[in-house]
Each structure stands twice: as structure tokens, then as C-alpha cells.
Design a protein around this motif. Sequence first.
Motif, PDB file in Angstrom:
ATOM      1  N   MET A 267       0.817  -1.080  -0.047  1.00  0.00           N
ATOM      2  CA  MET A 267      -0.061   0.100   0.027  1.00  0.00           C
ATOM      3  C   MET A 267       0.776   1.201   0.008  1.00  0.00           C
ATOM      4  O   MET A 267       0.769   2.289  -0.736  1.00  0.00           O
ATOM      5  CB  MET A 267      -0.901  -0.172   1.474  1.00  0.00           C
TER       6      MET A 267
ATOM      7  N   THR B 173       2.327   2.419  -3.540  1.00  0.00           N
ATOM      8  CA  THR B 173       1.569   2.207  -4.490  1.00  0.00           C
ATOM      9  C   THR B 173       1.347   3.750  -5.069  1.00  0.00           C
ATOM     10  O   THR B 173       1.067   4.673  -4.331  1.00  0.00           O
ATOM     11  CB  THR B 173      -0.245   1.900  -4.030  1.00  0.00           C
ATOM     12  N   ASP B 174       1.508   4.019  -6.257  1.00  0.00           N
ATOM     13  CA  ASP B 174       1.406   5.305  -7.055  1.00  0.00           C
ATOM     14  C   ASP B 174       1.345   4.966  -8.735  1.00  0.00           C
ATOM     15  O   ASP B 174       1.950   4.215  -9.068  1.00  0.00           O
ATOM     16  CB  ASP B 174       2.973   6.070  -6.741  1.00  0.00           C
TER      17      ASP B 174
ATOM     18  N   LYS C 144      -2.178   8.235  -5.503  1.00  0.00           N
ATOM     19  CA  LYS C 144      -1.193   7.715  -4.656  1.00  0.00           C
ATOM     20  C   LYS C 144      -1.799   7.258  -3.308  1.00  0.00           C
ATOM     21  O   LYS C 144      -2.787   7.785  -3.007  1.00  0.00           O
ATOM     22  CB  LYS C 144      -0.218   8.727  -4.385  1.00  0.00           C
ATOM     23  N   TYR C 145      -1.178   6.304  -2.378  1.00  0.00           N
ATOM     24  CA  TYR C 145      -2.045   5.923  -1.523  1.00  0.00           C
ATOM     25  C   TYR C 145      -2.302   7.051  -0.312  1.00  0.00           C
ATOM     26  O   TYR C 145      -3.412   6.952   0.322  1.00  0.00           O
ATOM     27  CB  TYR C 145      -1.357   4.800  -0.613  1.00  0.00           C
ATOM     28  N   ASP C 146      -1.382   7.875  -0.233  1.00  0.00           N
ATOM     29  CA  ASP C 146      -1.421   9.011   0.799  1.00  0.00           C
ATOM     30  C   ASP C 146      -2.324  10.094   0.419  1.00  0.00           C
ATOM     31  O   ASP C 146      -2.565  11.154   1.162  1.00  0.00           O
ATOM     32  CB  ASP C 146      -0.294   9.652   1.247  1.00  0.00           C
TER      33      ASP C 146
ATOM     34  N   PHE D 288      -6.061   5.000   3.771  1.00  0.00           N
ATOM     35  CA  PHE D 288      -5.028   4.252   3.412  1.00  0.00           C
ATOM     36  C   PHE D 288      -3.720   4.697   4.192  1.00  0.00           C
ATOM     37  O   PHE D 288      -2.990   3.712   4.332  1.00  0.00           O
ATOM     38  CB  PHE D 288      -4.607   4.454   1.659  1.00  0.00           C
ATOM     39  N   THR D 289      -3.525   5.873   4.502  1.00  0.00           N
ATOM     40  CA  THR D 289      -2.357   6.282   5.540  1.00  0.00           C
ATOM     41  C   THR D 289      -2.723   5.678   6.810  1.00  0.00           C
ATOM     42  O   THR D 289      -1.691   4.941   7.319  1.00  0.00           O
ATOM     43  CB  THR D 289      -2.359   7.772   5.702  1.00  0.00           C
TER      44      THR D 289
ATOM     45  N   SER E 242     -10.163   0.417   4.853  1.00  0.00           N
ATOM     46  CA  SER E 242      -9.726   0.495   3.566  1.00  0.00           C
ATOM     47  C   SER E 242     -10.526  -0.018   2.630  1.00  0.00           C
ATOM     48  O   SER E 242     -10.509   0.157   1.449  1.00  0.00           O
ATOM     49  CB  SER E 242      -8.055   0.158   3.638  1.00  0.00           C
TER      50      SER E 242
ATOM     51  N   PHE F 101      -2.858   0.824  -9.567  1.00  0.00           N
ATOM     52  CA  PHE F 101      -3.315   1.271  -8.369  1.00  0.00           C
ATOM     53  C   PHE F 101      -4.276   0.552  -7.801  1.00  0.00           C
ATOM     54  O   PHE F 101      -4.146  -0.093  -6.583  1.00  0.00           O
ATOM     55  CB  PHE F 101      -3.561   2.736  -8.567  1.00  0.00           C
TER      56      PHE F 101
ATOM     57  N   ILE G 147      -3.802  -1.992  -4.146  1.00  0.00           N
ATOM     58  CA  ILE G 147      -4.532  -1.838  -3.202  1.00  0.00           C
ATOM     59  C   ILE G 147      -5.381  -2.876  -2.773  1.00  0.00           C
ATOM     60  O   ILE G 147      -5.389  -3.230  -1.458  1.00  0.00           O
ATOM     61  CB  ILE G 147      -5.145  -0.443  -2.935  1.00  0.00           C
TER      62      ILE G 147
ATOM     63  N   SER H 256      -2.843  -5.600  -1.281  1.00  0.00           N
ATOM     64  CA  SER H 256      -2.613  -5.329   0.163  1.00  0.00           C
ATOM     65  C   SER H 256      -3.531  -5.656   0.966  1.00  0.00           C
ATOM     66  O   SER H 256      -3.451  -5.968   2.102  1.00  0.00           O
ATOM     67  CB  SER H 256      -2.134  -3.820   0.230  1.00  0.00           C
TER      68      SER H 256
END
Length: 186
Positions: free
Chosen positions: A47, A50-51, A66-68, A73-74, A128, A154, A158, A161
Motif C-alpha cells: 500500500m 502504490t502510485d 497515490k496511497y497518501d 490508506f495512510t 480501507s 493502483f 491496493i 494489500s
Amino acid sequence: MKAGGVEAGEVARASVARSGVNKGVAVLDFILRIVAFICTLGSAIAMGTTDETLPFFTRFIRFRAKYDDLPTFTFFVVANSVVGAYLVLSLPLSIFHIMRSAAQNSRIVLVIFDVAMLALLTAGASASAAIVYLAHKGNTKANWFSICQQFNSFCERISGSLIGSFGGVVVLMLLILLSAIALSRR
């Protein structure tokens, strides 16, 4: 006299058998902790890295996922990292239980922390999972469109994960059950 000697022998054999089962449970506990660590670490890494960027009309305008970009996701990455760190830190105690299978107090402490880590991991994975579902299906009533048709890589990462994290949830449940069995055999 013979009856007393026979009883003492049976008690000794039962004690040795119980000790062997408890040692087997402790070894299985150790192995499951390593498996759970691998699941949570793999999920956090998958995760966290991931980008995906897609071009839009020109090279200079791009869409990025992006995950953040999403706090959920963070939280997922942090929760998996905390649980993974806990699992590594609990390995010495698990080794202690292999050597001394009769230890109870330390096993109770592990059960308490295992339950807390299960709750944290379940919260992160469940939150998530809701976002991943929206990414795949969207919500037409709220005008949220699915993004997985455009951001294939992406969404695959995710989703993968999440599988690892829910695998960690299942293994933590097994660890709690194993500890309960070991404690009930005393």
C-alpha cells in the motif's frame, strides 16, 4: 501400594503428554506470528508504495493516484506497520513459551496485546476495504465514479494489500484461539 504407584505413573505420563502438546502449541504460535508479520509487512509495503500517474491530453497535465491521497490508506499503512512491529517484538516471548510451556502470566499478556492488535488491524483493513470498494464500483448516488477502469495498477495493488491484511487478521484470530487453548489446558 500398587494402585498408588500406578496412579502416580499415569499422572506423570499425562503431565509429559500435556507438556508436549503445550510445546507444540507454542511452536505453532511462533510460526503463526512470523506468518502474520509477513502478511502485515507485505500489506504495508504494497500500500505504501502504490502510485500511478496517467497522462491527460498532454504530457504536462497528468492525473495521479497515490496511497497518501486518502487518509484511510495512510491509517491502513500505519496500522499494518504497528501490528508488524508488535509481532516482531512478541517473538522473544513466543520463544520463551517454547522453552517454558507452563508460563501463564506472559501468555495472558500476549493475549491482551494480540486482541488489541487484532482490533487495530481490523479497523485499518475494514476502513480501507470500504474505499477500495468505492474505487472499484463507485457510487452513482453520490456522483463518485469508479477509478479502477483508469488506474488499473493502483487498484490491483491496493486490493492485494487488503488481502494480505485480512490474512493477518485471520492469523491473529488463530493466535488468540491458540493462546486460549494453551491457557485452558492448565
